[in-house]
Design a protein around this motif. Structure first.
Motif, PDB file in Angstrom:
ATOM      1  N   GLY A 107       3.676   5.793  -5.568  1.00 50.14           N
ATOM      2  CA  GLY A 107       3.600   5.775  -7.018  1.00 50.14           C
ATOM      3  C   GLY A 107       2.475   6.628  -7.544  1.00 50.14           C
ATOM      4  O   GLY A 107       2.609   7.337  -8.544  1.00 50.14           O
ATOM      5  N   GLN A 108       1.365   6.575  -6.850  1.00 53.57           N
ATOM      6  CA  GLN A 108       0.199   7.344  -7.272  1.00 53.57           C
ATOM      7  C   GLN A 108       0.486   8.836  -7.221  1.00 53.57           C
ATOM      8  O   GLN A 108       0.085   9.591  -8.121  1.00 53.57           O
ATOM      9  CB  GLN A 108      -0.974   6.998  -6.340  1.00 53.57           C
ATOM     10  CG  GLN A 108      -2.236   7.739  -6.624  1.00 53.57           C
ATOM     11  CD  GLN A 108      -2.940   7.226  -7.842  1.00 53.57           C
ATOM     12  OE1 GLN A 108      -2.555   7.552  -8.962  1.00 53.57           O
ATOM     13  NE2 GLN A 108      -3.954   6.415  -7.649  1.00 53.57           N
ATOM     14  N   GLN A 109       1.186   9.276  -6.191  1.00 52.30           N
ATOM     15  CA  GLN A 109       1.515  10.697  -6.099  1.00 52.30           C
ATOM     16  C   GLN A 109       2.375  11.131  -7.275  1.00 52.30           C
ATOM     17  O   GLN A 109       2.176  12.201  -7.867  1.00 52.30           O
ATOM     18  CB  GLN A 109       2.254  10.998  -4.794  1.00 52.30           C
ATOM     19  CG  GLN A 109       1.439  10.755  -3.555  1.00 52.30           C
ATOM     20  CD  GLN A 109       0.260  11.706  -3.433  1.00 52.30           C
ATOM     21  OE1 GLN A 109      -0.795  11.514  -4.021  1.00 52.30           O
ATOM     22  NE2 GLN A 109       0.431  12.749  -2.687  1.00 52.30           N
ATOM     23  N   GLU A 110       3.320  10.283  -7.602  1.00 50.74           N
ATOM     24  CA  GLU A 110       4.184  10.630  -8.727  1.00 50.74           C
ATOM     25  C   GLU A 110       3.373  10.707 -10.017  1.00 50.74           C
ATOM     26  O   GLU A 110       3.528  11.645 -10.817  1.00 50.74           O
ATOM     27  CB  GLU A 110       5.298   9.591  -8.882  1.00 50.74           C
ATOM     28  CG  GLU A 110       6.293  10.005  -9.938  1.00 50.74           C
ATOM     29  CD  GLU A 110       7.280   8.904 -10.277  1.00 50.74           C
ATOM     30  OE1 GLU A 110       7.383   7.930  -9.505  1.00 50.74           O
ATOM     31  OE2 GLU A 110       7.930   9.025 -11.323  1.00 50.74           O
ATOM     32  N   GLN A 111       2.491   9.742 -10.198  1.00 53.37           N
ATOM     33  CA  GLN A 111       1.704   9.719 -11.424  1.00 53.37           C
ATOM     34  C   GLN A 111       0.866  10.992 -11.541  1.00 53.37           C
ATOM     35  O   GLN A 111       0.746  11.563 -12.616  1.00 53.37           O
ATOM     36  CB  GLN A 111       0.808   8.477 -11.423  1.00 53.37           C
ATOM     37  CG  GLN A 111      -0.243   8.429 -12.488  1.00 53.37           C
ATOM     38  CD  GLN A 111       0.316   8.316 -13.889  1.00 53.37           C
ATOM     39  OE1 GLN A 111       1.519   8.423 -14.100  1.00 53.37           O
ATOM     40  NE2 GLN A 111      -0.544   8.146 -14.855  1.00 53.37           N
ATOM     41  N   CYS A 112       0.297  11.433 -10.435  1.00 50.49           N
ATOM     42  CA  CYS A 112      -0.506  12.654 -10.484  1.00 50.49           C
ATOM     43  C   CYS A 112       0.339  13.849 -10.859  1.00 50.49           C
ATOM     44  O   CYS A 112      -0.083  14.713 -11.644  1.00 50.49           O
ATOM     45  CB  CYS A 112      -1.172  12.906  -9.140  1.00 50.49           C
ATOM     46  SG  CYS A 112      -2.469  11.741  -8.790  1.00 50.49           S
ATOM     47  N   ALA A 113       1.545  13.898 -10.317  1.00 51.24           N
ATOM     48  CA  ALA A 113       2.425  15.019 -10.654  1.00 51.24           C
ATOM     49  C   ALA A 113       2.736  15.011 -12.143  1.00 51.24           C
ATOM     50  O   ALA A 113       2.691  16.051 -12.823  1.00 51.24           O
ATOM     51  CB  ALA A 113       3.704  14.927  -9.837  1.00 51.24           C
ATOM     52  N   LEU A 114       3.020  13.823 -12.669  1.00 53.00           N
ATOM     53  CA  LEU A 114       3.334  13.733 -14.095  1.00 53.00           C
ATOM     54  C   LEU A 114       2.136  14.132 -14.951  1.00 53.00           C
ATOM     55  O   LEU A 114       2.261  14.849 -15.947  1.00 53.00           O
ATOM     56  CB  LEU A 114       3.768  12.309 -14.447  1.00 53.00           C
ATOM     57  CG  LEU A 114       5.055  11.827 -13.797  1.00 53.00           C
ATOM     58  CD1 LEU A 114       5.363  10.408 -14.241  1.00 53.00           C
ATOM     59  CD2 LEU A 114       6.214  12.724 -14.142  1.00 53.00           C
ATOM     60  N   ASN A 162       3.825   1.612  -1.180  1.00 49.20           N
ATOM     61  CA  ASN A 162       4.391   1.802  -2.516  1.00 49.20           C
ATOM     62  C   ASN A 162       3.362   2.357  -3.473  1.00 49.20           C
ATOM     63  O   ASN A 162       3.643   3.234  -4.293  1.00 49.20           O
ATOM     64  CB  ASN A 162       4.917   0.471  -3.063  1.00 49.20           C
ATOM     65  CG  ASN A 162       6.196   0.065  -2.389  1.00 49.20           C
ATOM     66  OD1 ASN A 162       6.874   0.896  -1.797  1.00 49.20           O
ATOM     67  ND2 ASN A 162       6.522  -1.205  -2.475  1.00 49.20           N
ATOM     68  N   LEU A 163       2.169   1.819  -3.363  1.00 49.21           N
ATOM     69  CA  LEU A 163       1.101   2.291  -4.238  1.00 49.21           C
ATOM     70  C   LEU A 163       0.862   3.776  -4.063  1.00 49.21           C
ATOM     71  O   LEU A 163       0.734   4.518  -5.036  1.00 49.21           O
ATOM     72  CB  LEU A 163      -0.196   1.558  -3.901  1.00 49.21           C
ATOM     73  CG  LEU A 163      -0.577   0.382  -4.769  1.00 49.21           C
ATOM     74  CD1 LEU A 163      -1.852  -0.254  -4.252  1.00 49.21           C
ATOM     75  CD2 LEU A 163      -0.765   0.817  -6.194  1.00 49.21           C
ATOM     76  N   MET A 164       0.802   4.184  -2.812  1.00 51.94           N
ATOM     77  CA  MET A 164       0.513   5.602  -2.559  1.00 51.94           C
ATOM     78  C   MET A 164       1.614   6.491  -3.119  1.00 51.94           C
ATOM     79  O   MET A 164       1.339   7.521  -3.743  1.00 51.94           O
ATOM     80  CB  MET A 164       0.374   5.852  -1.060  1.00 51.94           C
ATOM     81  CG  MET A 164      -0.653   4.961  -0.406  1.00 51.94           C
ATOM     82  SD  MET A 164      -1.982   5.879   0.334  1.00 51.94           S
ATOM     83  CE  MET A 164      -2.846   4.606   1.214  1.00 51.94           C
ATOM     84  N   TRP A 182       0.826  -1.199   0.000  1.00 53.02           N
ATOM     85  CA  TRP A 182       0.000   0.000   0.000  1.00 53.02           C
ATOM     86  C   TRP A 182       0.862   1.250   0.000  1.00 53.02           C
ATOM     87  O   TRP A 182       0.574   2.230  -0.704  1.00 53.02           O
ATOM     88  CB  TRP A 182      -0.937   0.015   1.204  1.00 53.02           C
ATOM     89  CG  TRP A 182      -2.203  -0.740   0.958  1.00 53.02           C
ATOM     90  CD1 TRP A 182      -2.589  -1.889   1.549  1.00 53.02           C
ATOM     91  CD2 TRP A 182      -3.236  -0.392   0.038  1.00 53.02           C
ATOM     92  NE1 TRP A 182      -3.796  -2.293   1.062  1.00 53.02           N
ATOM     93  CE2 TRP A 182      -4.221  -1.401   0.131  1.00 53.02           C
ATOM     94  CE3 TRP A 182      -3.433   0.652  -0.859  1.00 53.02           C
ATOM     95  CZ2 TRP A 182      -5.383  -1.377  -0.635  1.00 53.02           C
ATOM     96  CZ3 TRP A 182      -4.596   0.669  -1.618  1.00 53.02           C
ATOM     97  CH2 TRP A 182      -5.550  -0.342  -1.500  1.00 53.02           C
TER      98      TRP A 182
END
Lengths: 433, 426
Positions: free
Chosen positions: B184-191, B180-182, B178
């Protein structure tokens, strides 16, 4: 050690949870890969560029690549070649300063077609050899301008780059070997590879794609509007109802049967009721109308819960009565509440955000809710399995204590903290020094 | 397109109408067999059966079935279809009596398909499931973000008994995932934020304003773009077929009536012997446990409500003295309002419609804050709704944990001579 049956169930549940997470992670990583790649400099080497006709639908509006270049094209070509040569010179000057900045970009380029190796000389060479029309220099015809009429080609450098015998765009100055990127007619001194950051605003979607996308939207709108009845639909609806009734009566099965849909509805009812109750209990009534309203709502919710329980009891007793048919094992785990409630028809819905922080907050919250949901489910499962186990076991030995401690950790602390067990020795046992 | 309804029926049309309707159906359903198979199925021809089993499998399984179907034998598909149909309440027993090898029963399968079509907008739902998403989508409805399982993957079943420490280890692993997921998700939103802002002004559709990752990707990678275009065109073809189906379906239903008439009437159930029931399995394959769990949940809810209501009622009675005559009118108004409110709530689960807002993932659009007239859900609003749900779940978790604590305390309390030192509070 836990008994086999119990172990199997718990391990299966935890593995399910782990698998769901892994699936999410997999999807997330794929999205990350794609996004990261988009934000780097774009490599023109993706397409097999020497192909003269890259798919009809994309190049529809490009002038036919089969006809020999006109004098005007040759002239343009000449101009461009000059510009490029100048660029090379400038680049060479710069590269002295920026030598060896990133060696890896050289490597990344190495995957592209091998025509690249001969770089600067090939510029003029290419101008000579390409022009007679062996490989029509598509790219020359479409110099890198923010052209809205460039349909299928992305604006830039793709095939162009390859024709020039160029390679991967790195946006760092390199030893001038490889970067004859097409530069805009205005010819700024340092040509760069395409990056979204700098030139993203100039992209345009291909015509064929736009057409297909708008046709798609139109068809969906038509399909949606068909749902709101007209006479054909009414007749069809009647026919369908009659057919269903006929199926039911022809079947000879008893009418009411417990279906997972009904249970799903009750589960949904439960969660909606609970959510509503929380809202009411946490709300802060400001005056007596609000207080009274809150009270009425809570009473109403209580009545609804009573109704649901009643219905559930009815269903359960019906279940007991019916003979069990030779039905194979049902599908695992009831469908998610959204699955039942989802709109059968797609319609374009937007989620608007104005800053990255907003988006991140929303996404983080979504994940947190999913995680909590999973935790609640696991908690219930663990409770159902472990608590009976503990109460059954009598002996006050080490194993039981260890089990208790572990169970406490799992059940009460979310698996994160442990308690300590001390043996309380009676004082008179201690031997005096 | 709408005018043709009032036309007088033409005999030549009538002869063509049924094949055209079936052809439209065949074109709109995924993995549908040719129209000829449908006709053969009416006469119970053997070659029709496997194709129809496969069609039913595709139609009933969620989106992931495309890859899953490859790993399923026909027999596995047959059994799965039977169980799903049963759990949805399919009335006819003849279906379950068909052999598992999928070699017979074309007519029965045709009836099952018609039953599914009659119950709801099946082609539309399938199209929605497989809809080509052009935007960056994020679901914001308050349902699970985790994948719901499709057909059970053939999994190696676990061993026997394990140590409880194995469970603790698995829990720890879960928590790590979980986290890691969180991240990764933050990074994806930034991108995503970056991509959206860099491509501002590019989209032909002004209401969107910028490109999505999918669209940008198709510009970067023309080959992928071609494939996307192809999928889009396939979907368009299926959409057109669905529209045509909707126009022509009446004649199909008349035909299905005749098919049903050719079937012999079914005998009533009690004559066959039940298979050995699974331990803990109720009818319709529903585990008794699930029902029990639901009952307990509802009872807990009832208890909590009872306490809250009692307290508030008492407080109210005490305070009610000082209200005047306008109080009675106001009270009635409030009662009506609350009744409506609760009716709407009840409707929400009765009708199977989710919240007031439609469900499903939404396309992300980056836009200036609070420009009026934008049609769409604002992220801030969605966040509010999710916070409510978060609070609710947290409360539930704490309550369950508290219950466990009490229970454990009770269990160990009877054993004297031990001191239990709880971990330090957070």
């Amino acid at each position: 050690m836990l008994p086999a049956e119990c172990s199997r169930r718990l391990v299966a549940e935890l593995r399910d949870a782990l698998d769901s997470c892994a699936e999410l992670q997999r999807q997330l990583e794929q999205s990350l890969r794609v996004s990261r790649r988009l934000l780097r400099a774009w490599e023109p080497a993706e397409t097999p560029a020497p192909e003269p006709t890259p798919g009809p639908e994309i190049n529809e509006e490009a002038p036919s690549s089969a006809c020999p270049p006109s004098p005007q094209d040759l002239k343009e070509l000449e101009l461009l070649t000059q510009a490029l040569e100048k660029a090379v010179r400038v680049r060479k000057g710069l590269s002295k300063a920026g030598e060896g900045v990133k060696a890896h970009s050289l490597k990344s380029g190495s995957t592209s077609p091998a025509t690249r190796a001969s770089a600067p000389p090939s510029t003029s060479h290419c101008a000579g050899s390409c022009a007679p029309g062996t490989k029509p220099p598509r790219g020359i015809r479409h110099p890198w301008v923010p052209a809205k009429d460039l349909p299928g080609r992305r604006l830039l450098l793709v095939g162009d780059g390859a024709h020039m015998g160029k390679g991967a765009g790195a946006n760092k100055p390199e030893a001038g070997l490889r970067d004859q990127q097409i530069i805009p007619q205005a010819a700024p001194p340092v040509p760069e590879a395409f990056t979204l950051k700098d030139k993203g605003a100039l992209l345009r979607l291909p015509e064929a794609f736009r057409k297909a996308a708008s046709r798609n939207a139109r068809l969906w709108a038509q399909l949606s509007s068909m749902q709101t009845g007209d006479s054909v639909d009414a007749a069809a609806a009647t026919a369908k109802t009659q057919f269903l009734q006929k199926m039911q009566t022809a079947a000879g099965q008893p009418g009411s049967r417990l279906s997972s849909a009904e249970v799903g509805r009750l589960q949904k009812a439960c969660s909606l009721l609970r959510l509503r109750m929380r809202e009411e209990l946490t709300a802060d009534p400001k005056d007596w109308t609000q207080e009274y309203r809150s009270l009425l709502t809570l009473e109403g919710l209580q009545a609804l819960v009573g109704q649901c329980l009643h219905r559930l009891q009815e269903l359960r007793s019906a279940v007991v009565e019916q003979p069990q048919g030779p039905w194979p094992e049902g599908p695992p785990r009831a469908a998610s509440p959204c699955g039942g409630g989802a709109d059968p028809m797609w319609s374009p819905q937007l989620l608007l955000y104005s800053s990255t922080e907003e988006l991140q907050t929303l996404a983080a919250l979504r994940l947190r809710v999913a995680m909590l949901d999973q935790q609640v489910h696991l908690e219930k499962v663990l409770m159902a399995e472990l608590l009976p186990l503990l109460s059954e076991q009598e002996p006050l030995g080490r194993p039981w204590l260890a089990l208790c401690r572990a169970a406490h950790c799992l059940l009460c602390e979310g698996g994160q903290r442990f308690l300590t067990v001390l043996r309380d020795e009676p004082a008179d046992r201690l031997s005096p020094p | 397109m709408g005018r043709r309804r009032r036309r007088q029926p033409d005999p030549a049309d009538a002869a063509r109408a049924l094949p055209e309707a079936i052809a439209a159906l065949s074109r709109t359903l995924p993995a549908a067999p040719s129209p000829e198979i449908f006709r053969r199925a009416k006469f119970d021809r053997p070659e029709a059966a496997p194709a129809l089993w496969r069609l039913l499998f595709h139609v009933l399984s969620p989106l992931s079935a495309d890859s899953a179907s490859v790993s399923f034998t026909l027999e596995a598909q047959v059994r799965w279809v039977k169980s799903v149909l049963h759990s949805q309440g399919y009335p006819r027993l003849a279906l379950v009596q068909l052999q598992d090898d999928g070699s017979q029963g074309g007519r029965e399968l045709l009836l099952a398909l018609a039953w599914l079509l009659a119950r709801g907008p099946l082609p539309e739902r399938l199209l929605t499931q497989s809809h080509v998403r052009l935007g960056d989508e994020m679901p914001v409805c308050e349902c699970e973000a985790l994948a719901s399982p499709g057909p059970p993957a053939p999994r190696v079943e676990a061993e026997g008994s394990v140590d409880i420490r194995h469970l603790q280890w698995l829990m720890g692993k879960l928590q790590l995932r979980w986290r890691n997921l969180m991240a990764g998700q933050q990074e994806q939103c930034a991108l995503l934020g970056k991509i959206h802002s860099y491509t501002r002004g590019c989209h032909s559709d002004r209401s969107l304003g910028h490109l999505s990752v999918t669209e940008t990707e198709l510009l970067r990678d023309p080959e992928g773009g071609r494939q996307l275009l192809q999928r889009l065109e396939t979907e368009n073809a299926r959409l057109e077929a669905a529209l045509e189906w909707r126009h022509r379906e009446l004649v199909f239903w008349r035909w299905m009536d005749t098919v049903l008439d050719t079937c012999p009437l079914e005998a009533s159930p009690p004559t066959f012997l039940p298979r050995i029931p699974e331990p803990g399995a109720g009818a319709a394959g529903l585990p008794v446990r699930e029902l029990q769990a639901l009952q307990e949940e509802l009872q807990a809810l009832q208890e909590e409500l009872r306490k809250a209501v009692e307290a508030r009622r008492a407080a109210w009675q005490a305070a009610v003295g000082g209200h005047g005559p306008e109080w009675r009118a106001a009270r009635r108004a409030l009662q009506v309002a609350v009744a409506q409110d609760l009716a709407a709530l009840q409707w929400a689960w009765e009708q199977g419609k989710g919240q007031a807002r439609p469900h499903g993932p939404r396309r992300l659009v980056r836009t200036e804050a609070r420009v009026p007239g934008r049609l769409g859900l604002w992220a801030t609003e969605a966040t509010e709704a999710l916070r409510a749900r978060e609070a609710c779940l947290e409360a539930m978790l704490h309550q369950l944990q508290g219950q466990c604590r009490q229970e454990l305390a009770r269990l160990v309390g009877v054993r004297p001579g031990l001191i239990w030192v709880p971990p330090p509070a957070r």
